[in-house]
Design an enzyme around this catalytic site. Sequence first.
Site, PDB file in Angstrom:
ATOM      1  N   ASP A  63       0.958  -1.292   0.048  1.00  0.00           N
ATOM      2  CA  ASP A  63      -0.006   0.016   0.035  1.00  0.00           C
ATOM      3  C   ASP A  63       0.744   1.243   0.063  1.00  0.00           C
ATOM      4  OD1 ASP A  63      -2.772  -0.723  -0.140  1.00  0.00           O
ATOM      5  OD2 ASP A  63      -2.837  -1.188   2.058  1.00  0.00           O
TER       6      ASP A  63
ATOM      7  N   LYS B 248      -0.046  -0.353  -4.452  1.00  0.00           N
ATOM      8  CA  LYS B 248      -1.774  -0.151  -4.452  1.00  0.00           C
ATOM      9  C   LYS B 248      -2.144   1.087  -3.892  1.00  0.00           C
ATOM     10  CE  LYS B 248      -4.777  -2.296  -1.334  1.00  0.00           C
ATOM     11  NZ  LYS B 248      -5.455  -1.461  -0.638  1.00  0.00           N
TER      12      LYS B 248
ATOM     13  N   GLU C 132      -5.491   4.040  -3.253  1.00  0.00           N
ATOM     14  CA  GLU C 132      -6.864   4.277  -3.231  1.00  0.00           C
ATOM     15  C   GLU C 132      -7.462   5.325  -4.291  1.00  0.00           C
ATOM     16  OE1 GLU C 132      -7.311   2.910   1.631  1.00  0.00           O
ATOM     17  OE2 GLU C 132      -7.949   4.935   0.916  1.00  0.00           O
TER      18      GLU C 132
ATOM     19  N   GLU D 120     -13.855  -2.818  -1.529  1.00  0.00           N
ATOM     20  CA  GLU D 120     -13.999  -2.896  -0.209  1.00  0.00           C
ATOM     21  C   GLU D 120     -15.588  -2.667   0.374  1.00  0.00           C
ATOM     22  OE1 GLU D 120     -12.234  -2.066   4.253  1.00  0.00           O
ATOM     23  OE2 GLU D 120     -10.962  -1.337   2.312  1.00  0.00           O
TER      24      GLU D 120
END
Length: 271
Positions: free
Chosen positions: A90, A120, A122, A189
């Site tokens: 992340d 990764k 968001e 998610e």
Amino acid sequence: MSVHREIKKVTTNVLLEMKKRGEKIAMLTAYDYTMAKIIDSAGIDVILVGDSASNVMAGHETTLPITLDQMIYHASSVVRATKRSLVIVDLPFGSYQANSKEALSSAIKIMKESGAHGVKLEGGKEVKESIERILTAGIPVMGHLGLTPQSIYKFGTYTVRAKEEEEAERLMEDAKLLEQYGCFALVLEKIPASLAQKVSESISIPVIGIGAGGGVDGQVLVTHDMLGMNHEFSPRFLRRYLNLYESMGNAFEQYIIDVKSRDFPSDKEQY
């Protein structure tokens, strides 16, 4: 423990092939060498060095405080333990949102210093430039939509996302954009299962769900949650495979009793 069949290293391409032939992808988190070694030997496909380390390892309330250097420390510990799994890290809060140049240098630092296989981040179209810039450096990017924990203060709650028509449409549009930008996979998610399945069917890259139902291409859980080490957290999507909180607690209590009663160490346990 059954030794997993010998398999070549999992790559982003292997995951695409898995989606094409309908084989589900199994993904778990890891933050340290010992745990990663056990998970990797069990045959997991993807290990996520999640910014959930902020909660699980450091005891913060949110994922926001963890730094880039702390993520690299966790990631390099995991990479040293891994022979088979694809290791994704992340990008922590604040390391890519400000501008795409910073995003690129954060991603390069992670790859260079940890030896991980991809990052990764968001968000949807608002992180377009960051994604494209990271990809120009040849670094694989996994997207993340739905409940995005780094935006927790914007949402104000950890409840299910995209239940309303408008948010659902935006999520679908973002998923298609992430595929266009060149992401190799996507995490969804805490969104309704029907929407997650629709997303998975409408894009060709693998979709990995957490609290997003069974109609996606794979699943991810936080290892400490599924092992029952974290006993305060029990959302509907979590299946506990062990109750380690209890069994570890019992072991520690027994050790204390044995030391205090002079039962440990015994004659056999000394030189």
